[in-house]
Design a protein around this motif. Structure first.
Motif, mmCIF file in Angstrom:
data_model
loop_
_atom_site.group_PDB
_atom_site.id
_atom_site.type_symbol
_atom_site.label_atom_id
_atom_site.label_comp_id
_atom_site.label_asym_id
_atom_site.label_seq_id
_atom_site.Cartn_x
_atom_site.Cartn_y
_atom_site.Cartn_z
ATOM 1 N N LEU A 329 5.334 -36.603 -7.126
ATOM 2 C CA LEU A 329 6.334 -35.678 -6.585
ATOM 3 C C LEU A 329 6.519 -35.891 -5.091
ATOM 4 N N VAL A 379 4.035 -30.322 -0.584
ATOM 5 C CA VAL A 379 3.340 -30.354 -1.865
ATOM 6 C C VAL A 379 1.947 -30.968 -1.734
ATOM 7 N N CYS A 389 6.583 -26.640 -5.166
ATOM 8 C CA CYS A 389 7.077 -26.922 -6.512
ATOM 9 C C CYS A 389 8.244 -26.007 -6.882
ATOM 10 N N ALA A 428 7.903 -30.912 -11.659
ATOM 11 C CA ALA A 428 7.402 -29.918 -10.704
ATOM 12 C C ALA A 428 6.816 -28.692 -11.398
#
Length: 438
Positions: A329, A379, A389, A428
């Motif tokens: 991510l 994150v 997220c 996410a």
């Protein structure tokens, strides 16, 4: 006339929502004790033992006077508070040395018994600060001259998985390749239920004051054998390939995990844990047996008493996927922002070519780049995981909504710039589901 019921003995458990502390609280309550847990996080406490009585405080900041007030009318104090390594707001000396010194000073002159949960292998000459600070805390308790029992377990195995035991389960569940590490390292274990039974026995006064004893099974095994036993217990097939993992790679993993500690992540792969494993985890049950304690079960007996279910296999497989998802991510959002920054004019043109004003398009692209970079960095921070997220999901939906209004034709673009963002939003969701540590 009916005689009044006897007052149940009172116990105070420090670190009450940790792996050992929570199990000790349950065992003491089952044995008829009136138990109060002590911890810093109300959220963690209510999640682990919502039915229990709690006192919330940072135990490293309590003075001797504070402990005297907290321990008034308490028959037994179980100190299960502990940490693995300095960093991220954790101070080993404060937890392992200062806390026991102040607590034992507060108990001088009282009849309260202190049960200290230490660790097998503690020594002033140990290779890690974890063992050295634990040794100093034990010494402070002995020097205080109070009623005490010091229990030093080896590697604790229970139904719950946390820290090092979670990592062992994850390593055992690795597919395809059996990475051979620490091939000559001996390891002994103790069932969590045997440890809590020992705590209850000591709390009832059935173990003599002043006892200092290792709690462990009798026999040790090499670390790779431990992993094979765990894999067999999980019901997983042996990997088809076995390869040695060079020591320098293990050291690099530890240094990387230490670096993550600066971001608030308490990885069980940190250098202290790896050093402790490399040194071996062993103990001698002789003193415990001589004190009248019950023998601790061997690993195979421990595992045979633990249920292995699909939940166990899910956890073990997802444990190492969790950091991989976070890294993916972060790279995705950082790459999106950096590519947008490098191709700023082209990104602006996507909007202006469809009728948007140059000024508005410039602001929109700049804001998008800022959000992408901010979320990609946030994150990585433990406390920023949840908002990051949620932000990724919200921004993705915002992109798609605004993009559909301005450039609906991009849904049919052969490279799928809109379609490909949907998996990123779903990805996410995974850290949100896995972020709990207790």
């Amino acid at each position: 006339m009916t005689a009044p019921a006897p007052t149940p003995p009172r116990a105070l458990v420090l670190g009450g929502y940790g792996l050992i502390g929570a199990a000790a609280m349950r065992a003491l309550m089952a044995a008829g004790f009136e138990v109060t847990g002590v911890g810093r996080s109300e959220t963690a406490a209510r999640r682990v033992l919502p039915q229990a009585r709690w006192h919330f405080a940072d135990v490293t900041t309590l003075s001797t006077t504070d402990w005297q007030a907290l321990c008034a009318d308490v028959d037994v104090v179980v100190n299960a508070a502990g940490a693995l390594q300095d960093g991220g707001g954790t101070d080993l000396a404060a937890i392992h040395t200062t806390l026991p010194a102040r607590l034992s000073a507060a108990l001088v002159g009282s009849d309260t018994r202190l049960i200290q949960i230490s660790a097998a292998g503690v020594s002033e000459e140990a290779s890690t600060a974890f063992f050295r600070t634990k040794a100093r805390g034990d010494a402070a308790i002995v020097a205080a001259g109070i009623d005490h029992v010091i229990l030093r377990p080896t590697l604790v195995i229970g139904a719950a998985a946390y820290g090092g035991t979670a990592l062992l389960r994850a390593v055992a569940a690795l597919p395809l390749i059996d990475w051979r590490i620490l091939e000559d390292t001996p390891v002994q274990t103790i069932a969590l239920s045997d440890l809590t039974a020992a705590i209850v026995t000591a709390a009832k006064g059935d173990i003599a004051a002043g006892t200092i004893a290792d709690l462990t099974e009798a026999e040790a095994r090499p670390f790779p054998e431990l992993i094979r036993d765990l894999r067999h217990w999980q019901g997983l097939p042996a990997p088809g390939l076995s390869l040695p993992l060079p020591g320098f790679m293990l050291s690099l993993v530890g240094k990387g995990a230490d670096l993550l500690g600066l971001f608030g992540w308490r990885s069980p792969l940190r250098s202290t844990a790896l050093t402790a494993l490399s040194d071996g985890i062993t103990g001698d049950p002789t003193h415990w047996l001589a004190a009248g304690g019950r023998p601790c079960r061997a690993l195979n007996d421990t595992l045979s008493d633990l249920p292995t279910t699909v939940q166990e296999r899910w956890f073990s497989r997802l444990f190492l996927l969790f950091p991989l998802v976070i890294a993916t991510l972060s790279l995705f959002w950082l790459a999106s922002g950096l590519i947008g920054l490098a191709q700023f004019p082209a990104a602006v043109e996507v909007l202006t070519s469809r009728g948007g004003s140059a000024g508005l398009a410039t602001v929109a692209v700049a804001a998008g780049i800022f959000l992408d970079l901010a979320l990609g960095l946030m994150v990585l921070w433990r406390r920023g995981l949840r908002p990051a997220c949620l932000g990724m999901i919200a921004v993705t939906l915002g992109y798609l909504g605004a993009g559909t209004l301005v450039a609906p034709d991009l849904w049919a673009d052969p490279l799928g710039p809109f379609v490909k963002t949907l998996p990123a939003a779903v990805l996410a969701l995974i850290p949100l589901a896995l972020e709990d540590t207790r």
